[in-house]
Design an enzyme around this catalytic site. Sequence first.
Site, PDB file in Angstrom:
ATOM      1  N   HIS A  27     -40.898 -62.644-100.647  1.00  0.00           N
ATOM      2  CA  HIS A  27     -40.280 -63.948-100.940  1.00  0.00           C
ATOM      3  C   HIS A  27     -41.248 -64.756-101.799  1.00  0.00           C
ATOM      4  O   HIS A  27     -42.416 -64.911-101.431  1.00  0.00           O
ATOM      5  CB  HIS A  27     -40.025 -64.721 -99.649  1.00  0.00           C
ATOM      6  CG  HIS A  27     -39.076 -64.052 -98.703  1.00  0.00           C
ATOM      7  ND1 HIS A  27     -37.718 -64.252 -98.735  1.00  0.00           N
ATOM      8  CD2 HIS A  27     -39.287 -63.159 -97.686  1.00  0.00           C
ATOM      9  CE1 HIS A  27     -37.135 -63.540 -97.778  1.00  0.00           C
ATOM     10  NE2 HIS A  27     -38.065 -62.870 -97.128  1.00  0.00           N
ATOM     11  N   THR A  57     -36.079 -64.867-104.329  1.00  0.00           N
ATOM     12  CA  THR A  57     -36.260 -66.301-104.134  1.00  0.00           C
ATOM     13  C   THR A  57     -34.907 -66.992-104.015  1.00  0.00           C
ATOM     14  O   THR A  57     -33.916 -66.515-104.559  1.00  0.00           O
ATOM     15  CB  THR A  57     -37.115 -66.923-105.254  1.00  0.00           C
ATOM     16  OG1 THR A  57     -37.514 -68.237-104.839  1.00  0.00           O
ATOM     17  CG2 THR A  57     -36.401 -66.984-106.601  1.00  0.00           C
ATOM     18  N   PRO A  74     -32.534 -69.808-105.027  1.00  0.00           N
ATOM     19  CA  PRO A  74     -32.350 -70.856-106.039  1.00  0.00           C
ATOM     20  C   PRO A  74     -32.051 -72.185-105.339  1.00  0.00           C
ATOM     21  O   PRO A  74     -31.217 -72.223-104.423  1.00  0.00           O
ATOM     22  CB  PRO A  74     -31.135 -70.359-106.839  1.00  0.00           C
ATOM     23  CG  PRO A  74     -31.062 -68.894-106.576  1.00  0.00           C
ATOM     24  CD  PRO A  74     -31.567 -68.717-105.173  1.00  0.00           C
ATOM     25  N   LYS A  75     -32.785 -73.233-105.744  1.00  0.00           N
ATOM     26  CA  LYS A  75     -32.667 -74.518-105.047  1.00  0.00           C
ATOM     27  C   LYS A  75     -32.138 -75.601-105.970  1.00  0.00           C
ATOM     28  O   LYS A  75     -32.541 -75.679-107.130  1.00  0.00           O
ATOM     29  CB  LYS A  75     -34.041 -74.926-104.494  1.00  0.00           C
ATOM     30  CG  LYS A  75     -34.505 -73.979-103.408  1.00  0.00           C
ATOM     31  CD  LYS A  75     -35.983 -74.102-103.102  1.00  0.00           C
ATOM     32  CE  LYS A  75     -36.438 -72.989-102.187  1.00  0.00           C
ATOM     33  NZ  LYS A  75     -36.581 -71.674-102.848  1.00  0.00           N
ATOM     34  N   ASP A 114     -29.726 -68.636 -98.537  1.00  0.00           N
ATOM     35  CA  ASP A 114     -30.371 -69.152 -97.321  1.00  0.00           C
ATOM     36  C   ASP A 114     -29.288 -69.301 -96.244  1.00  0.00           C
ATOM     37  O   ASP A 114     -28.193 -69.797 -96.541  1.00  0.00           O
ATOM     38  CB  ASP A 114     -31.009 -70.518 -97.638  1.00  0.00           C
ATOM     39  CG  ASP A 114     -31.829 -71.065 -96.485  1.00  0.00           C
ATOM     40  OD1 ASP A 114     -31.355 -71.034 -95.335  1.00  0.00           O
ATOM     41  OD2 ASP A 114     -32.947 -71.549 -96.744  1.00  0.00           O
ATOM     42  N   GLY A 173     -33.526 -66.505 -94.527  1.00  0.00           N
ATOM     43  CA  GLY A 173     -33.582 -67.828 -93.906  1.00  0.00           C
ATOM     44  C   GLY A 173     -33.710 -67.683 -92.406  1.00  0.00           C
ATOM     45  O   GLY A 173     -33.701 -66.570 -91.867  1.00  0.00           O
ATOM     46  N   GLU A 205     -33.619 -59.596 -87.065  1.00  0.00           N
ATOM     47  CA  GLU A 205     -34.966 -60.192 -86.970  1.00  0.00           C
ATOM     48  C   GLU A 205     -35.124 -60.904 -85.631  1.00  0.00           C
ATOM     49  O   GLU A 205     -36.232 -61.102 -85.143  1.00  0.00           O
ATOM     50  CB  GLU A 205     -35.170 -61.154 -88.154  1.00  0.00           C
ATOM     51  CG  GLU A 205     -36.616 -61.305 -88.570  1.00  0.00           C
ATOM     52  CD  GLU A 205     -36.790 -62.237 -89.743  1.00  0.00           C
ATOM     53  OE1 GLU A 205     -35.796 -62.727 -90.315  1.00  0.00           O
ATOM     54  OE2 GLU A 205     -37.960 -62.491 -90.108  1.00  0.00           O
ATOM     55  N   ASP A 234     -44.168 -62.123 -96.722  1.00  0.00           N
ATOM     56  CA  ASP A 234     -44.717 -63.406 -97.163  1.00  0.00           C
ATOM     57  C   ASP A 234     -46.238 -63.305 -97.158  1.00  0.00           C
ATOM     58  O   ASP A 234     -46.892 -63.716 -96.205  1.00  0.00           O
ATOM     59  CB  ASP A 234     -44.280 -64.505 -96.180  1.00  0.00           C
ATOM     60  CG  ASP A 234     -42.771 -64.648 -96.104  1.00  0.00           C
ATOM     61  OD1 ASP A 234     -42.171 -65.078 -97.096  1.00  0.00           O
ATOM     62  OD2 ASP A 234     -42.187 -64.313 -95.055  1.00  0.00           O
TER      63      ASP A 234
HETATM   64  C1  6MZ Z   1     -36.099 -64.745 -92.976  1.00  0.00           C
HETATM   65  C2  6MZ Z   1     -37.448 -65.524 -94.657  1.00  0.00           C
HETATM   66  C3  6MZ Z   1     -38.575 -64.929 -94.051  1.00  0.00           C
HETATM   67  O1  6MZ Z   1     -36.806 -68.113-101.226  1.00  0.00           O
HETATM   68  O2  6MZ Z   1     -38.127 -70.226-101.222  1.00  0.00           O
HETATM   69  N1  6MZ Z   1     -37.860 -66.138 -95.776  1.00  0.00           N
HETATM   70  N2  6MZ Z   1     -36.223 -65.430 -94.128  1.00  0.00           N
HETATM   71  N3  6MZ Z   1     -37.122 -64.178 -92.334  1.00  0.00           N
HETATM   72  C4  6MZ Z   1     -38.379 -64.248 -92.820  1.00  0.00           C
HETATM   73  N4  6MZ Z   1     -39.387 -63.663 -92.099  1.00  0.00           N
HETATM   74  C5  6MZ Z   1     -40.584 -64.296 -91.745  1.00  0.00           C
HETATM   75  N5  6MZ Z   1     -39.634 -65.169 -94.826  1.00  0.00           N
HETATM   76  C6  6MZ Z   1     -39.182 -65.904 -95.880  1.00  0.00           C
HETATM   77  O3  6MZ Z   1     -39.087 -68.128-100.209  1.00  0.00           O
HETATM   78  C7  6MZ Z   1     -39.157 -68.691 -98.908  1.00  0.00           C
HETATM   79  C8  6MZ Z   1     -37.847 -68.496 -98.174  1.00  0.00           C
HETATM   80  O4  6MZ Z   1     -37.630 -67.101 -97.919  1.00  0.00           O
HETATM   81  C9  6MZ Z   1     -36.977 -66.909 -96.671  1.00  0.00           C
HETATM   82  C10 6MZ Z   1     -36.736 -68.295 -96.089  1.00  0.00           C
HETATM   83  O5  6MZ Z   1     -35.443 -68.732 -96.459  1.00  0.00           O
HETATM   84  C11 6MZ Z   1     -37.793 -69.136 -96.786  1.00  0.00           C
HETATM   85  O6  6MZ Z   1     -37.466 -70.502 -96.855  1.00  0.00           O
HETATM   86  P1  6MZ Z   1     -38.166 -68.736-101.381  1.00  0.00           P
HETATM   87  O7  6MZ Z   1     -38.869 -68.323-102.624  1.00  0.00           O
END
Ligand code: 6MZ
Length: 364
Positions: free
Chosen positions: A17, A97, A99-100, A169, A199, A229, A305
């Site tokens: 992410h 990612t 999109p926001k 998300d 999300g 998850e 992450d």
């Molecule tokens: C679920 C996750 C995540 O999209 O803003 N994200 N969703 N489970 C996880 N495991 C820990 N880790 C990250 O990157 C951040 C976003 O990715 C998703 C979440 O929606 C988080 O806000 P972007 O680039």
Amino acid sequence: MEMEWCVSMPKVELHAHLNGSIRVSTLLELAKAEKGDIDFSEVEHVIVKYERSLIEVFKMFDLIHNLTTDHNTVTRITKEVVEDFASENVVYLELRTTPKRNDSIGMSKRSYVEAVLKGLRSVSSVDVAFIPHNEDSKSLFSSLPTITNDKCNGVARKRIYVRLLLSIDRRETTEAALETVKLALEMRHLGVVGIDLSGNPKVGEWTTYLPALEFAKEQGLHVTLHCGEVPNPEEVHNMLDFHPQRIGHACFFEDEHQRRLKSSKIPVEICLTSNVRTLSVPSIDVHHFVDLYNAKHPLVLCTDDSGVFSTCLSKEYKIAADSFGLGRREMFELSRNGVEHIFADSGVKEDLRNFFNSVAKNME
Ligand code: 6MZ
């Protein structure tokens, strides 16, 4: 297993992410510079914290998004994330990612993704190929014996393919999810290859996203889902019925789901550190990697992450090797098999296959 070897081995990253992969140093810098609502002394310890529960992880994302959601910062972190993956010999990165939209700063989902693309274009320290059907990208590795001994004008240069997945998300509405899918379709020629559903797994309903995910599938976009998850057997069942091209995590799978997963052969993106830290698995030695690996189920090791969990892909390979007793050959094959599950076109796949083959020959 030596970390050096894990770094030198070519790798593919299929579950990263963007905002979760931010450098901690960049996050600290952004937090320090922030003049608005954020008090640096209050957030510093949150940023550098090592252990985080799943709830804390999602609070952390709110903080990260507060600091990163403007066009220039999105561009900057994209550039840094690609450089970081390339520096540890990731040769194919599928970056995802969300999109926001943020009206107050004139950001639309489209302009957000454009800022990401600008970040990809602005990388200069490594060779990045992200536009499909571009002759240069098709032969990114064809003439190279190994990635680590490549020298260009006396300077070692890394090469990396990057493709994008747009994330929905789980907080979003059906309409917002559809908007993301339409955007992905319009941006296919710019390297967007699919859709991810992610999300906070404790939020939202499968039926909300289903219309958008079905539309994505109908239109030929690849789909990967965060699946199991947290315990939610009904959702896991529905997700397996949907038959996505890949799933992420697959932690809380009942026996019936495990059986269905194995017979479906849906590849699983495995995020060891993330799962252990968020307690989606009780400890590394009981991680479902072992059962799936022994069953020869398609698997790919991923970071999830890297910034939030202080990891990198080489470290994930080292953890797998050390925890599950895998040797160099097994690690290499695991990495090489990842190529079979990428969402990019067959030209990229072929180039990567050839590249891994040439590295394998050099290792003999
Ligand atoms: C679920 C996750 C995540 O999209 O803003 N994200 N969703 N489970 C996880 N495991 C820990 N880790 C990250 O990157 C951040 C976003 O990715 C998703 C979440 O929606 C988080 O806000 P972007 O680039």
